[in-house]
Design a protein around this motif. Structure first.
Motif, mmCIF file in Angstrom:
data_model
loop_
_atom_site.group_PDB
_atom_site.id
_atom_site.type_symbol
_atom_site.label_atom_id
_atom_site.label_comp_id
_atom_site.label_asym_id
_atom_site.label_seq_id
_atom_site.Cartn_x
_atom_site.Cartn_y
_atom_site.Cartn_z
ATOM 1 N N HIS A 402 5.543 -1.643 -13.306
ATOM 2 C CA HIS A 402 6.860 -1.422 -12.680
ATOM 3 C C HIS A 402 6.850 -2.609 -11.565
ATOM 4 C CE1 HIS A 402 7.185 2.182 -15.108
ATOM 5 N NE2 HIS A 402 6.104 2.371 -14.737
ATOM 6 N N ALA A 403 6.006 -3.837 -11.611
ATOM 7 C CA ALA A 403 6.202 -4.805 -10.659
ATOM 8 C C ALA A 403 7.422 -5.446 -10.979
ATOM 9 C CB ALA A 403 4.834 -5.405 -10.791
ATOM 10 N N LYS A 404 8.332 -5.493 -12.037
ATOM 11 C CA LYS A 404 9.061 -6.099 -12.480
ATOM 12 C C LYS A 404 8.969 -7.627 -12.622
ATOM 13 C CE LYS A 404 12.578 -2.699 -10.992
ATOM 14 N NZ LYS A 404 13.585 -2.433 -10.176
ATOM 15 N N GLY A 405 7.488 -8.071 -12.983
ATOM 16 C CA GLY A 405 7.330 -9.478 -12.962
ATOM 17 C C GLY A 405 6.918 -9.994 -11.782
ATOM 18 N N GLN A 406 6.753 -9.313 -10.785
ATOM 19 C CA GLN A 406 6.352 -9.837 -9.393
ATOM 20 C C GLN A 406 4.790 -9.787 -9.338
ATOM 21 O OE1 GLN A 406 8.191 -8.001 -5.999
ATOM 22 N NE2 GLN A 406 10.454 -8.153 -6.917
ATOM 23 N N ARG A 407 4.116 -10.375 -8.595
ATOM 24 C CA ARG A 407 2.804 -10.092 -8.059
ATOM 25 C C ARG A 407 2.632 -8.852 -7.222
ATOM 26 N NH1 ARG A 407 -2.046 -12.903 -7.839
ATOM 27 N NH2 ARG A 407 -3.523 -12.093 -6.183
ATOM 28 N N SER A 408 1.507 -7.853 -7.733
ATOM 29 C CA SER A 408 1.547 -6.549 -7.116
ATOM 30 C C SER A 408 0.057 -6.467 -6.701
ATOM 31 C CB SER A 408 2.300 -5.499 -8.093
ATOM 32 O OG SER A 408 2.224 -4.312 -7.389
ATOM 33 N N ASP A 409 -0.164 -6.632 -5.390
ATOM 34 C CA ASP A 409 -1.696 -6.477 -5.303
ATOM 35 C C ASP A 409 -1.809 -4.909 -4.821
ATOM 36 O OD1 ASP A 409 -2.253 -9.042 -5.343
ATOM 37 O OD2 ASP A 409 -1.593 -9.545 -3.326
ATOM 38 N N VAL A 410 -2.879 -4.360 -5.022
ATOM 39 C CA VAL A 410 -3.219 -2.994 -4.760
ATOM 40 C C VAL A 410 -4.338 -2.657 -4.059
ATOM 41 C CG1 VAL A 410 -4.029 -0.807 -6.167
ATOM 42 C CG2 VAL A 410 -2.686 -2.802 -7.197
ATOM 43 N N VAL A 411 -4.092 -1.737 -3.079
ATOM 44 C CA VAL A 411 -5.147 -1.267 -2.108
ATOM 45 C C VAL A 411 -5.389 0.168 -2.491
ATOM 46 C CG1 VAL A 411 -5.447 -0.894 0.340
ATOM 47 C CG2 VAL A 411 -4.295 -2.825 -0.317
ATOM 48 N N ILE A 412 -6.580 0.546 -2.573
ATOM 49 C CA ILE A 412 -7.010 1.954 -2.613
ATOM 50 C C ILE A 412 -7.805 2.198 -1.639
ATOM 51 C CG2 ILE A 412 -8.475 3.392 -4.173
ATOM 52 C CD1 ILE A 412 -8.186 1.989 -6.496
ATOM 53 N N GLU A 413 -7.642 3.330 -0.840
ATOM 54 C CA GLU A 413 -8.246 3.840 0.240
ATOM 55 C C GLU A 413 -8.862 5.335 0.288
ATOM 56 O OE1 GLU A 413 -7.589 4.261 5.119
ATOM 57 O OE2 GLU A 413 -5.695 3.562 3.893
ATOM 58 N N MET A 414 -9.741 5.646 0.651
ATOM 59 C CA MET A 414 -10.377 6.943 0.627
ATOM 60 C C MET A 414 -10.768 7.441 2.135
ATOM 61 S SD MET A 414 -12.956 6.380 -2.453
ATOM 62 C CE MET A 414 -13.115 4.758 -1.973
ATOM 63 N N LYS A 415 -10.167 8.646 2.447
ATOM 64 C CA LYS A 415 -10.706 9.312 3.830
ATOM 65 C C LYS A 415 -10.634 10.643 3.748
ATOM 66 C CE LYS A 415 -5.606 8.388 5.150
ATOM 67 N NZ LYS A 415 -4.832 7.651 5.716
ATOM 68 N N GLU A 416 -11.284 11.249 4.649
ATOM 69 C CA GLU A 416 -11.584 12.461 5.040
ATOM 70 C C GLU A 416 -10.835 13.157 6.156
ATOM 71 O OE1 GLU A 416 -15.159 15.798 5.612
ATOM 72 O OE2 GLU A 416 -15.833 13.776 5.303
ATOM 73 N N ILE A 417 -9.774 14.048 5.607
ATOM 74 C CA ILE A 417 -9.099 14.752 6.611
ATOM 75 C C ILE A 417 -9.097 16.255 6.615
ATOM 76 C CG2 ILE A 417 -6.628 15.170 7.588
ATOM 77 C CD1 ILE A 417 -5.904 12.409 6.771
ATOM 78 N N GLU A 418 -9.828 16.743 7.827
ATOM 79 C CA GLU A 418 -10.269 18.187 7.907
ATOM 80 C C GLU A 418 -11.030 18.482 6.572
ATOM 81 O OE1 GLU A 418 -6.337 20.285 8.439
ATOM 82 O OE2 GLU A 418 -6.601 19.852 10.452
ATOM 83 N N ASN A 419 -10.574 19.547 5.872
ATOM 84 C CA ASN A 419 -11.410 19.813 4.770
ATOM 85 C C ASN A 419 -10.889 19.036 3.367
ATOM 86 O OD1 ASN A 419 -13.165 21.421 6.072
ATOM 87 N ND2 ASN A 419 -11.479 23.320 6.052
ATOM 88 N N MET A 420 -10.212 18.206 3.590
ATOM 89 C CA MET A 420 -9.556 17.535 2.155
ATOM 90 C C MET A 420 -10.051 16.107 2.147
ATOM 91 S SD MET A 420 -7.410 19.248 0.283
ATOM 92 C CE MET A 420 -6.624 20.772 0.520
ATOM 93 N N VAL A 421 -10.205 15.478 1.000
ATOM 94 C CA VAL A 421 -10.519 13.969 0.737
ATOM 95 C C VAL A 421 -8.979 13.466 0.337
ATOM 96 C CG1 VAL A 421 -11.795 12.416 -0.313
ATOM 97 C CG2 VAL A 421 -12.764 14.194 0.402
ATOM 98 N N VAL A 422 -8.449 12.630 0.855
ATOM 99 C CA VAL A 422 -7.469 11.763 0.713
ATOM 100 C C VAL A 422 -7.508 10.591 0.005
ATOM 101 C CG1 VAL A 422 -5.036 11.219 1.456
ATOM 102 C CG2 VAL A 422 -6.324 13.075 2.761
#
Length: 498
Positions: A402-422
């Protein structure tokens, strides 16, 4: 006793004041006729102010003799003149007429007050019953009012004719009957008989049954441990009124349930139709590409260069792989609809799960640029690794589709908040259409204004992502970033029991 003393005190006080006033008139020589009128008025007031005509009769007798003794000549002695019998009879007539009139007025006042109280009471019950659509509350309110008025144990049998052995709502009066009174076979037979005939059934030896009926339809039966003959007129009048109010409330309850079922069925039909439209569109596009590429290879494959043939085969492979992913999504939806999706959790390293999803993603989009941000601490997350990999893969592929022909760079982040991993997947593409947001994770909501490019839709993929994350005890969200692009976040609980 208190009431008798009160009536005697009222009679004595009025009679004393009347005789005192007569004495004053006698001393002023105003005339005997006025004295007779005062005495007649006193007797009338006594008859009107006391609870029984007997007080008026006694007061009339005492008044006539005292009047003759104190006022009529010779004073302080009985004269028993020719007018004495006439005066005595007139006083008794006054008592009789006034008692009759006042008694009728009192009865009318009492009846009017009872009717007003009954109307107010029924209005409050009707408002209470119609304000709820819950069967338990309707039964509880009705039975509580009946118990308060009748002072006996009550059973409420709902929808008797549709059940072979109905389970009643019960409310017992202390010291009345045993707890098993309303569940024996003989009583159930009587309950069904009352429901079938729609008539009050009074059983000799104790107990009676009142059908709950309105508009020629039976909604249940009230069963009472007491006998109808033991009830007073007010109680006997009260029961059918409560039964009618309860029937109206039950009718509204069933109408609401029927309406909700109709709405659910309509919504399910809408979801099914939207799903089929989405599936037909999403399957047609890759199949068209596969047919076109394979036809080209068959018809003019010898005239193409090696690179051109390789490109066509890669396209066929890509479309076929996409179809495999689509079938997996459809199977997942089917499992969800049947409620047999199995979540086999095991502790996995979040970084390794993300790397596996990236590896699958790069096979289809080798030129996509991905940056991974992770904490120094190793994150162990209970999950079904295959399902979470499917979620991550769907989110990653959407950034490019769904980038509609544009360049789309991706960032994946993982972090722990209280008793959850986001987990956060963000890109710098065109973002999500605001009109799509309310139904972004809903299959039915993505058909009219779908968030899709000319090739593939994502409604099914995101619906599956939400289902998988919710099954893990987490949540999934989406938002547009201020500087452009979209961001998807989902959480997974660290606690394995969640």
């Amino acid at each position: 006793m208190k009431k008798t003393i009160k009536n005697i005190a009222i009679s004595g006080s009025i009679l004393f004041l009347a005789l005192l006033f007569c004495e004053v008139l006698y001393r002023k020589e105003i005339g005997g006729q006025n004295i007779n009128i005062i005495m007649s008025l006193a007797i009338f007031v006594i008859a009107a102010s006391t609870d029984s005509y007997i007080y008026g009769v006694v007061s009339a007798v005492i008044g006539v003799f005292v009047h003759d003794f104190l006022i009529t000549s010779p004073r302080l002695g009985f004269s028993f003149t020719e007018g004495f019998p006439i005066t005595f009879v007139i006083m008794l007539l006054v008592v009789f007429i006034s008692s009759t009139v006042v008694g009728r007025i009192k009865r009318q006042v009492v009846h009017a007050r009872e009717q007003r109280e009954l109307a107010e009471f029924l209005y409050s019950i009707n408002r209470e019953l119609l304000s709820t659509r819950d069967m338990n509350d309707i039964a509880k309110y009705s039975m509580a009012h009946l118990k308060k008025e009748l002072h006996c144990s009550i059973g409420f049998f709902e929808n008797v004719q549709a059940q072979e052995k109905p389970e009643p709502y019960l409310i017992y009066m202390a010291g009345d009957v045993e707890e098993g009174y309303f569940v024996n076979e003989e009583l159930l037979y009587l309950v069904k008989s009352a429901a079938k005939n729609r008539k009050v059934l009074n059983v000799k030896g104790g107990g009676f049954f009142v059908p709950i009926t309105t508009q020629n339809k039976n909604y249940g039966v009230f069963a009472f441990s007491c006998n109808a003959k033991e009830l007073n007129h007010k109680q006997q009048m009260f029961i059918p009124l409560i039964a009618e109010q309860t029937a109206q409330a039950l009718r509204m309850h069933y109408l609401m349930v029927q309406k909700q079922q109709t709405q659910v069925m309509a919504e399910m039909e809408k979801v099914k139709n939207s799903f089929l439209r989405s599936i037909s569109h999403d399957l047609r596009t890759p199949l068209t590409g596969i047919i076109g590429s394979s036809s080209t290879l068959l018809e003019v494959g010898d005239e193409l260069s090696e690179d051109e043939r390789k490109k066509l085969v890669e396209g066929i492979q890509s479309d076929a792989q996409w179809l495999v992913n689509m079938i997996e999504n459809i199977l997942s939806i089917t499992k969800v609809r049947r409620n047999d999706m199995i979540i086999d959790k095991s502790e996995e390293v979040a970084e390794e799960v993300v790397e596996g999803a990236i590896a699958i993603f790069h096979k289809r989009f080798p030129d996509a640029n991905i940056t991974v941000k992770q904490p120094e601490k190793v994150l162990l997350v209970p999950m079904d690794i295959m399902l979470i990999s499917q979620v991550l893969t769907n989110l990653l592929e959407n950034t490019q589709r769904h980038a509609k022909g544009q360049r789309s760079d991706v960032v994946i982040e993982m972090k722990e908040i209280e008793n959850m991993v986001v987990f956060v997947v963000s890109d710098n593409g065109p973002g999500i259409d605001l009109e799509v947001f309310p139904n972004l994770f809903n299959v039915a909501g993505t058909s009219d204004k779908p968030y899709r490019d000319s090739k593939r839709g994502l409604g099914i993929g995101l619906s599956i992502c939400k289902t998988i994350i919710n099954a893990h005890g987490g949540e999934i969200y989406a938002e547009n970033l201020p500087h452009g692009g979209a961001q998807f976040m989902f959480t997974l609980p660290i606690n394995k029991e969640a």
